[in-house]
Each structure stands twice: as C-alpha cells, then as structure tokens.
Design a protein around this motif. Sequence first.
Motif, PDB file in Angstrom:
ATOM      1  N   VAL A 247      22.923 -42.249  53.174  1.00 45.20           N
ATOM      2  CA  VAL A 247      22.750 -40.886  52.673  1.00 45.20           C
ATOM      3  C   VAL A 247      21.349 -40.712  52.104  1.00 45.20           C
ATOM      4  O   VAL A 247      20.734 -41.663  51.609  1.00 45.20           O
ATOM      5  CB  VAL A 247      23.790 -40.533  51.582  1.00 45.20           C
ATOM      6  N   MET A 248      20.891 -39.476  52.202  1.00 44.05           N
ATOM      7  CA  MET A 248      19.670 -39.047  51.515  1.00 44.05           C
ATOM      8  C   MET A 248      19.994 -37.746  50.788  1.00 44.05           C
ATOM      9  O   MET A 248      20.251 -36.732  51.425  1.00 44.05           O
ATOM     10  CB  MET A 248      18.531 -38.804  52.510  1.00 44.05           C
ATOM     11  N   PHE A 249      20.025 -37.802  49.466  1.00 45.96           N
ATOM     12  CA  PHE A 249      20.143 -36.593  48.665  1.00 45.96           C
ATOM     13  C   PHE A 249      18.723 -36.139  48.330  1.00 45.96           C
ATOM     14  O   PHE A 249      18.023 -36.780  47.548  1.00 45.96           O
ATOM     15  CB  PHE A 249      20.933 -36.856  47.390  1.00 45.96           C
ATOM     16  N   ASN A 250      18.294 -35.042  48.928  1.00 39.51           N
ATOM     17  CA  ASN A 250      16.924 -34.564  48.766  1.00 39.51           C
ATOM     18  C   ASN A 250      16.785 -33.725  47.501  1.00 39.51           C
ATOM     19  O   ASN A 250      17.545 -32.780  47.284  1.00 39.51           O
ATOM     20  CB  ASN A 250      16.512 -33.717  49.971  1.00 39.51           C
ATOM     21  N   ALA A 251      15.821 -34.064  46.675  1.00 38.49           N
ATOM     22  CA  ALA A 251      15.500 -33.294  45.477  1.00 38.49           C
ATOM     23  C   ALA A 251      13.988 -33.031  45.459  1.00 38.49           C
ATOM     24  O   ALA A 251      13.261 -33.419  46.383  1.00 38.49           O
ATOM     25  CB  ALA A 251      15.941 -34.031  44.219  1.00 38.49           C
ATOM     26  N   THR A 252      13.513 -32.369  44.421  1.00 39.21           N
ATOM     27  CA  THR A 252      12.098 -32.051  44.281  1.00 39.21           C
ATOM     28  C   THR A 252      11.635 -32.429  42.882  1.00 39.21           C
ATOM     29  O   THR A 252      12.366 -32.214  41.901  1.00 39.21           O
ATOM     30  CB  THR A 252      11.834 -30.549  44.513  1.00 39.21           C
ATOM     31  N   ILE A 253      10.444 -33.007  42.783  1.00 37.38           N
ATOM     32  CA  ILE A 253       9.848 -33.305  41.482  1.00 37.38           C
ATOM     33  C   ILE A 253       9.109 -32.057  41.007  1.00 37.38           C
ATOM     34  O   ILE A 253       8.125 -31.629  41.614  1.00 37.38           O
ATOM     35  CB  ILE A 253       8.882 -34.498  41.565  1.00 37.38           C
ATOM     36  N   ALA A 254       9.608 -31.451  39.940  1.00 38.54           N
ATOM     37  CA  ALA A 254       9.030 -30.192  39.466  1.00 38.54           C
ATOM     38  C   ALA A 254       7.586 -30.364  39.010  1.00 38.54           C
ATOM     39  O   ALA A 254       6.766 -29.451  39.169  1.00 38.54           O
ATOM     40  CB  ALA A 254       9.874 -29.633  38.321  1.00 38.54           C
ATOM     41  N   ASP A 255       7.248 -31.521  38.471  1.00 35.23           N
ATOM     42  CA  ASP A 255       5.917 -31.738  37.900  1.00 35.23           C
ATOM     43  C   ASP A 255       4.835 -31.863  38.965  1.00 35.23           C
ATOM     44  O   ASP A 255       3.661 -31.593  38.690  1.00 35.23           O
ATOM     45  CB  ASP A 255       5.926 -33.006  37.039  1.00 35.23           C
ATOM     46  N   THR A 256       5.205 -32.297  40.181  1.00 42.44           N
ATOM     47  CA  THR A 256       4.197 -32.533  41.227  1.00 42.44           C
ATOM     48  C   THR A 256       4.456 -31.760  42.516  1.00 42.44           C
ATOM     49  O   THR A 256       3.573 -31.647  43.350  1.00 42.44           O
ATOM     50  CB  THR A 256       4.135 -34.030  41.573  1.00 42.44           C
ATOM     51  N   GLY A 257       5.688 -31.246  42.707  1.00 45.00           N
ATOM     52  CA  GLY A 257       6.032 -30.565  43.950  1.00 45.00           C
ATOM     53  C   GLY A 257       6.388 -31.507  45.088  1.00 45.00           C
ATOM     54  O   GLY A 257       6.577 -31.056  46.224  1.00 45.00           O
ATOM     55  N   GLU A 258       6.514 -32.808  44.820  1.00 40.74           N
ATOM     56  CA  GLU A 258       6.826 -33.778  45.866  1.00 40.74           C
ATOM     57  C   GLU A 258       8.333 -33.871  46.092  1.00 40.74           C
ATOM     58  O   GLU A 258       9.134 -33.549  45.213  1.00 40.74           O
ATOM     59  CB  GLU A 258       6.281 -35.154  45.492  1.00 40.74           C
ATOM     60  N   ARG A 259       8.686 -34.351  47.297  1.00 39.70           N
ATOM     61  CA  ARG A 259      10.078 -34.677  47.577  1.00 39.70           C
ATOM     62  C   ARG A 259      10.484 -35.925  46.805  1.00 39.70           C
ATOM     63  O   ARG A 259       9.707 -36.869  46.685  1.00 39.70           O
ATOM     64  CB  ARG A 259      10.269 -34.946  49.067  1.00 39.70           C
TER      65      ARG A 259
END
Length: 671
Positions: free
Chosen positions: A454-466
């Motif tokens: 599995v890959m649960f995709n999220a986003t790092i708010a501080d950098t905009g990275e996956r």
Amino acid sequence: MQKDLSMLKPSPPLLDRFFTCLPYLHLLRSPIATGLLLVSFPFLAIWSRFSPLLANLFDITPRAMVVVSLMAFTAAWTVMTTGWVVVLHGADRFPVERIKIADLPGMRQVFFFGLAALPILICSVVYSVRESGRSIWWMVCGSLAGLAAALVLLGIVRFMAKSEASLISRVICVLAKHAEFSAGYLKLGDGKSTCFVLPGHALAFFLFGASLLVYLGVGLAKYRWLGYQPRVPTLAYVLLLMTLICWGTSGLAFFFDRFRFPVVVPLLAIPILNSFLPQSDHYFRVLSHTHEEALPPAAVLRSGTRSSAIVVAANGGGIQSAAWTTRVLTGLVQRSRAEFGAEYHDFGRQVRMISSVSGGSVGAMYIVGAFSSDGLPADSDLDRLVDLAEASSLDDIAWGLVYPDLGRVIFPFFWSTYIDRGQALERALIRQTKLSDGLSQWTEGVRLGWRPAVMFNATIADTGERLLFTNTTLESGHSGVKRFRELYPGMDIQVATAARLSAAFPYVSPAARADLGGPWTPQYHVVDGGYYDNYGMSSLIGWLDEALRAPANPIRRVLLLEIRGAPSSENDLDRRRGWLYQTVAPLEAMLNVRTAGQLSHNEEELRLLKRTAASNGVEIQSAVFQFRSENPPLSWHLTEHQKEQIAREWDRMKDGDGWEAVKTFLSKAKE
C-alpha cells in the motif's frame, strides 16, 4: 395656514422611537448575528456552494431529532435572553435612552423567538425524509419531543431565576460593587451597604448554566464512547457551539462596551498568544520500532505467483471515495468468483499494489486489512467492509472540533497531545475492526504474496512535497517525494493513523506533526494527499516504472485499475461575473487545477509509461471505474439515498467496459 403646514411634518413619536432604538443595533450585535445565522444556516448549508460539505448535517434520525430540536430552541431562547437583558438594562450601563419592556420575557416572546428554530427543524425533517426515507411522522414527533424538553428546561430555569435571585445577588454583590463595574448589573442600596441583581440577569445566569451543563455532559459522554456509533448528531454540536458563542460574545460586549474597548480584543488575545505555543499544535502518534523493512517494488511484483499483476489507484474525496473504493474492489472480487468459481481467488492475489489518496486511503485500509493467508473473506464479510466504509464519522469530527480543539485554543496545557478532531476521526474509522497494526506489520504478507503493498499518499504542508506512508520503497531519484521511514528511521506508524493523515481534508482534519523530540522540536506537518495528486497516480506510476525496469522482471502483463469516486468536474461559464470575482478567482483556479489539471498530467504520465513498458515487452492495460451519478458529498457522512446511488452505480458498471477488461485480463492469467 400655519396649522395646515404643521400637519405635513412627520410624526415625532415615530422618529423618536426610531432614533431611540438605533443605538441598540450596535449593543445587540451578538444576539442579532446569532439569530440571523440560526435562521439562514440551513439555506446556506443545503442550497449554496457549500452544500457538498454541509448539506448532510441535516440528515437526522427521528431519535436524534429530539436532541436537534432541544438545541435549536435553546439557541433561539439564548438569543432572546441575551437581547432582552441588553434592552432592559442598556440605559443603566450605556448612554442610550431607556426602552420600556417587562422585566422578563413572557410566553408571547418565548413563542416569537422560538420561530427562529423552525428553519433548522423544517429543513432537517424535509432533507431526512427525502434523502434517507425517514418517516415524516416520527421526525415530527422527535421535533415535538425536543420542543417539550426545551420548554421544561426553560420552565425550570425561570423558576430557579425567581426563587434563587437573592442568592445570585449575594454572590455577585461580593464580587463587584464598584459603580463602573456594577452599572447595568446591580442596584445598590443606601450607602452601598446592600445590593441586588437587576431583573433578567438571574434568568441569563441559570440559562447559561444549563447550556454549559448540557455542553459538558454531551462532551464527556461522547468522550466515553468515542469511535462508537453516534448518539448526538453533528447538527446538535453546531447549535451547541452557536449557543455558547452567543453567550460569550454577548456577555463580553455588555461588559466591555461601557469602556469603549473592542470586544474582539479579548476574544482574540488569548487564542493568538496561545498560537505561539507548540502545545496547542496537533500531533499524530509514532510507533517506536518497525517490524520489517520495506520491500523494493520488484520484490513486491515477484512475490506473486504469475507473470501478471494488478495495481490500483484510488482517488480522494472524503467518505464518497472511501465507500466507492471499497464497493468497486469488493464487487470485483465477488464478480470474479461468480464468473470463475467460488474457489477462484486470483483477483485478490494478483492485486500487488494499491496507491490511494484521502478517502480512497480509508477504503484501501479496509480492503488490505481484510486480506489473510487464505485470501479475501467470504462475500458476506466483503459486504460488511462496504458498510464500514459508508458509516458516518462526521459526528466524531464535530465533537473533536467543538471540545478538545476549541479547548486547546484557550487552554493548550490541559488537553491530551493526541485527542483532537483528527484522532476522533481515526477512532471512528476503525470502530468494529482490528486495524491497530503498524504499517510494517503488513509487510510480511506482502513478502509472502498474499497481501498487496500500500501507498497512503499525503502532502507535507511545510514544503509541498509528497509524503508516502508505505511498506514498499521508491528510489530516491524521484524529486519532491519523501517516505515516512526516510524522515523517521526505525519508526513505524499505525495503519489507521496513516490513512487518516492521507485523508486530512482541509479544515475537517487538522494538519498534524509527529510527536517526536518534544513540542519545541521542529517537525513537518502532514495534510491531505490531494493537494499534490488527488488520484494516487503519480506515486503508482513511479513505483511501477521502477518495478518493471528491475533486472529479471517476470511480469509481462499489468492491469492498472483507476478508481474515481466522483464525476469529472465540468463547470459552466458564468457571464455575470464582475470585479468581485477577482477575490475568489485564485482559489477557484487552484481547486479546479486540483482535479482537471492533475488528471491531465496523470494521463500523460500513464501514456509515457505504457510506451516505455511496451519497448521492454511489458503490456500495460488500464480500466477506469468512475462514479458518474450526481455530485457526491465531500463530508464524512452519506445519506441513505447516496448509499443507494453507490450501489446502483456499481450494479450499472459491474457488467460494463471496466469489468470486461478485468475479466479478459483474469481469463488470460488462468491460461
């Protein structure tokens, strides 16, 4: 002649009354604003652009309607009481003319202000009957029972206000006898040796106390049963919060307006000061050790028993995407069993990877968690997974917002690090399940070939990275991508926590940071994966490309399933837009790019991958399962009508082009 001209002048009493009442509009701004919000809220929620987020708040059961009715009338009579006190004693505290009214509101006023609760009740009844098939008679009975409870509560409060006014007088007189503070509150006796509270304040005191007791009682009861099926509906939390805000803002305005001190200052001072304290931030729990190291993409594909593999991308969109992802994958398993025989489990075994975003991650969590060494469970148990994915979590989120999250803004040191609306959502998602495993604990099943990665995709708010929560790897050459284990070596995270962070929909769930190194240690904040890629395709394509380029790759055929829980957005052009549109144009563009722009990029990347794979002798086929009915909700609640839509849409699609592609792929895999 002079007498005739005087008859043309406006009536002085009417003008005098108008100018006498005009200053009270400012003094009454809090009750007036609350009353307008109470009346207009159902129309804004159901018939505005906010309807995908707010409309399902009005999907109420008859039993829950009792609580909604009680809260609605309490809010309406809070507006009455706070406004009545201001009008009754405004001239004692402010330089305005006195308006003569009775000391306490009578039954006529109780009835009149109670009408403000009717829009919420009527809309709740109509919406629940239309969307979930509730009995209109039981809904009306629930409303009347709530009204009866509210009248009993008001009667008790009025009785206590009359019988205990002297006690309240003694308490308050001890606290404040200074004229600047007591004006409008107290009437001082001769020589200021005695005093008593002015009429209306005792009623306000006891009604506020009753509202506060209801608030505390509901909050403690829900905390005791957090994650279980809701008893108090989300709309009741909204009304309860509205009531408390009316009490707070009205009380502060009545006190501070005398000193020309803006009431917004004390309302914002404490929250703003507390915002600089990291203790008021939101956190997620990190496990202190990992069970198994993540597997490379090639190892995941090789763990299967055939030269073909199925990979899945599930998009975001709240509970709608969670339910649609679960419905499609369980439906494909059931359909393949009916087509190829009850003992045929190859569809489940050939699913080697699921890349998911937001609500799709919740659906993927239920599906992957159901795998065992014997394959997926029986059809009846698969239907139960759909029921779990469709179960409402909105009440738990509302509790988290109205209680711990509101409290941590004011008292950040008195709240548990983990208890917030995000944790409440997490507990609701895993109720009646055993999904307490760490993500690395799923790796053994992936290595043995009976569970997909599995890959649960999220986003790092501080950098905009996956940010990828996954039990597989992705080579570091991919720019703008970080894995949880790279950021936190040796650490693990619960599956439910990873899915919740991937589904951190804006403002519904908070941006949370890892609880490592203490609150003063800088950490990344994690938000919804849909900010970066709402379809889960970017991560899946990168992973699949790496797996297929590995030496001695045994896979010759790949089926890529795209599960999309909502129809493609097609907004009509509006020619009536003027200069005011410039204020929302950047936000609208960002939201539209999040769907149309990302989808275009994903399709182009998939075409390039197919071309590259074909040159290496690997055939990649794709099948799309897209929900195409009316626009779905974006909240964490589905009405019965919306659940039926999901079932009907699958019934329409299970013999369509998508299934034919899956059937053909599985038929060749059996050869």
